[in-house]
Design an enzyme around this catalytic site. Structure first.
Site, PDB file in Angstrom:
ATOM      1  CG  ASP A 129      -2.237   0.615   1.024  1.00 24.17           C
ATOM      2  OD1 ASP A 129      -2.334   1.480   0.130  1.00 24.17           O
ATOM      3  OD2 ASP A 129      -3.183   0.275   1.746  1.00 24.17           O
ATOM      4  CG  ASP A 136      -9.538   2.056  -0.212  1.00 31.89           C
ATOM      5  OD1 ASP A 136      -9.068   0.940  -0.491  1.00 31.89           O
ATOM      6  OD2 ASP A 136      -8.926   2.916   0.451  1.00 31.89           O
TER       7      ASP A 136
END
Ligand code: GLA
Length: 707
Positions: free
Chosen positions: A441, A505
């Site tokens: 990430d 997301d």
């Protein structure tokens, strides 16, 4: 003149280059069957009155010094000197599908090395290298790849976006001047995906000519579509350098990122299909012919609340649902109880995992699943042991307090100790645990990125690539997912180093339909992480049926993003069903030809995949909003063999019911939904099939099987 004309050709696309005395791409467009170099003379331009007395070519470097007056491909200087380069060719080598051109400006002390390669897929790849030949450094302000497009390419399509809203296309007509897209966020960014598409009037999925480009680079960039006052048009793309960031010492060479370009005479689908084929053959490295496993990622299921016993129970349930890879997301390392602390402290949190990670990993493996884990290596929280020990490791400029983003700073990967620390921690994680998969990430943008007082965004991106390259080399069996708050770092250069993207997301199926469609212009479904979230979407609060969520995740690399232990039996039944459906069809979806379909009503979105041999196809119809018309327009199914007959069936739907049985949109279904029907590929493509009337935020899945 014809002696210096070189051509690259593919089945769909040709590129014609004049190499001497300077290099100029004369043509990038449809394949020319009867090409003769002498025909290029037909492109010789008149000299307009009131201009220069010489022709102003759109050279490879678009030098202003030839009198072009457009956006040059190179800008820079040597303390104010040597600032107007003009290159002449010293050598041009044509081998197979590649042309290498070396050109020089001896006055300015610069050498240019250009590589132009046309792949069989029709994708053109271009890059330039710039070498400083003189003793004093040459300051590079801009260094770009420029490609001419036809004058009729007046419409521009680009993407905007933001967190949980990636890959949103927009269109404009460009009659004069430029359309410029600039990214200064230090990562590929949600906001400015590095691509431009330009095309003939009203180009669509199926129709029109399009010229699309993508810059493979995970840092700052600038892309430009320009129309000169003389009507010539071009696309230009470059890594964007901050002031003073890039200087070349004597003998040093700077390469542009690769620019990938795809021309199609058959609308956007043709462009995308070429890009997809190129990625599959040249860029994506996936271990063997392994199918992409169904994921369960823990993030939205448990966030930071890690308890190994619960996680093992989650794993039991996941395995029973058909999950094949279990990924522990954020929250496993020392002191990581929320997003305020602990980034940098890559040691197991012994309060949460007193026996380390191994018992959980072994349990996951004993269930037949692979194991994956989340990291965010480039970051450091001010509240971390690492920061307390090394505040000087932050990427920043002296004299300015760095800004936090998600309560974190960025580590300066240009400091060797930082780089080695991260390498050591990752080597511990991957070397001492049987990890199959890393979700990598990167959750913030770069502000005033500095090293030794100088701007260092470009250097940071390069060090990030180097770190990943070393890890891939050391642990070749590990797959990497590129994630950056969802889709903040998605591009072809990072794809060389990863196997999958976390597209967003946002697991809201309605939003995902648009996000995934946007991403599909440049990426095939298999690299698009697509998860079924819980029944109430965490990003938007919307609720969708399991069928709408399941079908939406089907056209990607499917996973679950939830805690199956807290889902009811009906939901779990859905997870089981769509995992199984995905396993049944992933071979087709991940290897077939992807199509987006133009529909008369913008509230209906259709995409599908046809197998390469045209034996099988799957098409998904999503009804995003209330339909404009009482009939959904017929669906023209592309990509089938016109001479074959196909059996058509409805493979899945939300809840199509007729009046009397609880329905409300129809009291008779289209005939092909009542009794099984067959039709020719030609009919299906040219005339199409009628569709049932669908509720907003629902979808159906249509299957076609060749007879
Ligand atoms: C980012 C990612 C999410 C999740 C969190 C964890 O937002 O995009 O998927 O991994 O970080 O902190």
């Amino acid at each position: 003149m014809s002696g210096s004309i070189l051509r690259l050709e593919s089945a769909t696309t040709d590129v014609v280059i004049k190499t001497h005395p300077f290099a100029e791409i004369i043509y990038w467009g449809p394949h020319i069957q009867n090409f003769a170099a002498q025909d290029v003379v037909m492109f010789d331009r008149p000299l307009p009155n009131s201009g220069l007395d010489v022709d102003a070519p759109l050279t490879l470097m678009a030098e202003i010094s030839y009198g072009l007056f457009g956006s040059p491909g190179i800008e820079g200087h040597r303390q104010g000197l040597d600032g107007s380069p003009l290159f002449t060719t010293t050598s041009a080598v044509h081998s197979d599908q590649k042309i290498n051109i070396i050109s020089e400006d001896q006055q300015a002390g610069l050498r240019l090395n250009s590589e132009i390669q046309l792949d069989n897929s029709g994708v053109l790849r271009v890059c330039h290298g710039l070498t400083n030949l003189h003793a004093d450094p040459w300051q590079v302000d801009r260094f770009a790849v420029t490609l001419p497009v036809a004058g009729r390419a007046k419409e521009v399509m680009a993407f905007h976006g933001r967190w949980i809203h990636e890959f949103q296309p927009h269109r404009l007509t460009l009659e004069h001047n430029s359309f410029v897209l600039e990214n200064r966020r230090g990562r590929t960014s949600h906001e400015h995906f590095p691509a431009l598409i330009t095309g003939s009037a009203s180009f669509s999925e199926m129709q029109g000519e399009v010229w699309g480009v993508h810059l493979g680079w995970s840092g700052n960039h600038r892309l430009r579509a320009e129309v000169k006052t003389d009507g010539r048009r071009y696309l230009q793309a470059e890594a964007l350098y901050l002031p003073g960031e890039m200087a070349l010492a004597q003998g040093e060479t700077l390469w542009t990122p690769y620019l990938y370009a795809s021309y199609s005479g058959h609308g956007l689908n043709g462009m995308s299909q070429q890009f997809h084929r190129y990625l599959r053959e040249q860029i994506i490295h996936f271990p063997g012919d392994k199918p992409r496993p169904v994921h369960l990622n823990t993030w939205e299921g448990i966030y930071f609340n890690h308890d190994p016993h619960d996680i093992m129970r989650m794993a039991d349930e996941a395995a029973a649902l058909g999950v094949e890879r279990f990924i522990i997301d954020d929250g496993w390392f020392k002191g990581r109880n929320d997003d305020w602390a602990a980034l940098g402290d890559w040691y197991v949190d012994e309060k949460k995992y007193p026996d380390g990670l191994m018992p959980v990993i072994q349990h996951i493996k004993s269930l037949g699943m692979e194991f994956g884990i989340w990291v965010e290596l480039e970051m450091i929280n001010p509240d971390s042991d690492l920061y307390r020990a090394h505040p000087e490791w932050v990427l920043s400029l002296p004299g300015y307090p760095p800004l936090t983003g998600r309560h974190q700073y960025v580590l300066n990967l240009n400091i060797p100790q930082v780089f080695n620390y991260l390498l050591e921690r990752m080597s511990w994680l991957l070397g001492e645990h049987p990890v199959d998969y890393i979700k990598w990430d990167m959750n913030r943008v770069l502000v005033q990125p500095g090293h030794n007082g100088k701007a260092a965004a470009d250097a940071q991106t390069r060090q990030f690539y180097r770190l990943l390259d070393i890890l891939i080399d050391r642990f070749p069996h590990v797959e990497f997912e590129a994630c950056s708050s969802g889709g903040g770092r998605i591009d072809y250069e990072i794809l060389k180093r990863s196997h999958r993207f976390w597209a967003s997301d946002n697991n809201d199926a309605l939003e995902r339909n648009t996000i995934q469609r946007g991403m599909s212009y440049f990426f095939p479904p298999e690299v698009m992480g697509a998860h079924i979230g819980s029944d109430c979407c965490h990003a938007t609060g919307r609720q969708h049926t399991i069928s709408f969520r399941g079908l939406t995740a089907l056209f990607g690399h499917m996973g679950l993003e939830l805690n199956p232990l807290v889902a009811n039996e009906q939901e779990r039944e859905g997870y089981r069903k769509y995992s199984a459906l995905y396993k049944q069809w992933r071979g087709l979806i991940h290897h077939g030809v992807y199509w987006r379909v133009d529909m008369a009503d913008n509230s209906t979105l259709v995409h599908g995949v046809v197998s390469k041999d045209q034996h099988q196809a799957l098409f998904m119809v999503s009804q995003l909003a209330m339909p404009d018309y009482s009939f959904t327009a017929p669906l023209n199914i592309p990509g089938l063999d016109p001479n074959a007959r196909y059996q058509i069936s409805l493979l899945d739907h939300a809840n199509i019911q007729l009046i009397g049985k609880g329905g409300h949109t129809m009291h008779k279904l289209p005939e092909w939904l009542i009794t099984p029907q067959t039709a020719s590929g030609e009919w299906l493509q040219k005339a199409g099939i009628t569709l049932p009337i669908l509720d907003p935020e629902s979808a159906i899945l249509i299957g076609l099987q060749r007879l």
